[in-house]
Design a protein around this motif. Structure first.
Motif, PDB file in Angstrom:
ATOM      1  N   TYR A  70       0.796  -1.138   0.060  1.00 46.86           N
ATOM      2  CA  TYR A  70       0.017  -0.071   0.086  1.00 46.86           C
ATOM      3  C   TYR A  70       0.811   1.210   0.175  1.00 46.86           C
ATOM      4  O   TYR A  70       1.424   1.636   0.850  1.00 46.86           O
ATOM      5  CB  TYR A  70      -0.764  -0.087   1.102  1.00 46.86           C
ATOM      6  N   ASP A 104      -6.361  -7.746   4.340  1.00 45.22           N
ATOM      7  CA  ASP A 104      -7.544  -7.292   3.100  1.00 45.22           C
ATOM      8  C   ASP A 104      -7.504  -8.221   1.949  1.00 45.22           C
ATOM      9  O   ASP A 104      -8.214  -8.915   1.744  1.00 45.22           O
ATOM     10  CB  ASP A 104      -6.976  -5.737   2.822  1.00 45.22           C
ATOM     11  N   ALA A 150     -14.613  -2.548   5.062  1.00 49.30           N
ATOM     12  CA  ALA A 150     -14.691  -1.329   5.163  1.00 49.30           C
ATOM     13  C   ALA A 150     -13.221  -1.039   5.109  1.00 49.30           C
ATOM     14  O   ALA A 150     -12.344  -1.757   5.607  1.00 49.30           O
ATOM     15  CB  ALA A 150     -15.326  -1.192   6.685  1.00 49.30           C
ATOM     16  N   TRP A 151     -13.019   0.558   5.222  1.00 46.89           N
ATOM     17  CA  TRP A 151     -11.574   0.892   5.389  1.00 46.89           C
ATOM     18  C   TRP A 151     -11.633   1.275   7.106  1.00 46.89           C
ATOM     19  O   TRP A 151     -12.319   1.910   7.392  1.00 46.89           O
ATOM     20  CB  TRP A 151     -11.364   2.249   4.619  1.00 46.89           C
ATOM     21  N   ILE A 152     -10.665   0.726   7.568  1.00 50.36           N
ATOM     22  CA  ILE A 152     -10.519   0.667   9.228  1.00 50.36           C
ATOM     23  C   ILE A 152      -9.582   1.893   9.291  1.00 50.36           C
ATOM     24  O   ILE A 152      -8.635   1.756   8.936  1.00 50.36           O
ATOM     25  CB  ILE A 152     -10.116  -0.579   9.908  1.00 50.36           C
TER      26      ILE A 152
END
Ligand code: ADE
Length: 231
Positions: A70, A104, A150-152
């Motif tokens: 990322y 993810d 979801a984006w945590i």
């Protein structure tokens, strides 16, 4: 978060909650009677989990591995690569617990396991605090399985993520200037960040984030309680 769709749900967490997940993971490790010699925490999301897990398990030896996958908040490259390799002797002949915050795609932790195993470690097991259904890798120990993607937003990068999210909604919304109320409105509309949930998880942080966005010249003040994206 540039390669995410415009609308995605975010979940804002806090230290207590995440600490609880660290305890859950550590309890699973104990129950499995796995006694690692060293914990490898994936940088940077796995650092808090790695440190707390060492505490819960009574371990001294904590090291780190940075996987590049990322870039920024969520830009993906295809195959994660090792950015900062481990010093010689870190894992050779040792039983290793590799830990990260979230799986993810699962690519980072899978690649980290391969990397550690290539270094002639003993037994290598993996853990994540949270696991998304999108992950193609199933860690041995998981604090929590999330049903919905979801984006945590984790407490250790709350400011970084909120800046990305707020800058994103300001870019997308029609208005040029925003007050705190309209920022909250768009966080709820585009990312399902509920005002009360945010205040419970991270009380009184919005003013701080906006001030930091101003300091970093992401936004500029246009009067009391009014901001616009910086030119
Ligand atoms: N890193 C990779 N995927 C993530 C997600 N869904 N939330 C927070 N951090 C992540």
């Amino acid at each position: 978060m540039s390669d995410l769709p415009d609308d995605f749900n975010c979940t804002i967490t806090n230290w207590e909650y995440i600490y609880g997940l660290c305890r859950t993971v550590s309890d699973q490790v104990k129950r499995a009677e796995f006694e690692p010699d060293v914990v490898v925490a994936l940088a940077r999301g796995g650092w808090f989990a790695g440190r707390c897990t060492c505490d819960f398990l009574g371990l001294d030896d904590l090291t780190s591995l940075k996987m590049e996958h990322y870039v920024g908040a969520a830009e993906k490259s295809d195959e994660p690569t090792v950015r900062y390799p481990m010093p010689e002797g870190s894992v050779e002949g040792k039983d290793v617990l590799i830990i990260d915050d979230i799986a993810d795609t699962g690519g980072s932790i899978r690649r980290a396991q391969e990397y550690v195993e290539e270094r002639n470690a003993g037994e290598v097991r993996t853990a994540t605090l949270q696991l998304l259904r999108t992950s193609e890798f199933d860690p041995d120990f998981v604090g929590e399985r999330l049903e919905e993607w979801a984006w945590i937003v984790y407490p250790w990068n709350f400011i970084e993520d909120m800046i990305d999210l707020i800058a994103g909604v300001m870019e997308r919304a029609d208005e040029e200037t925003f007050d705190r109320e309209s920022v909250r409105h768009y966080l709820a509309e585009y990312h399902s960040v509920d005002r009360i949930e945010m205040e419970i998880a991270q009380p009184d942080r919005l003013t701080e984030v906006l001030a930091e966005m101003e300091r970093r010249e992401v936004i500029e003040s246009r009067g009391p309680d009014q901001w616009a994206l910086a030119e």
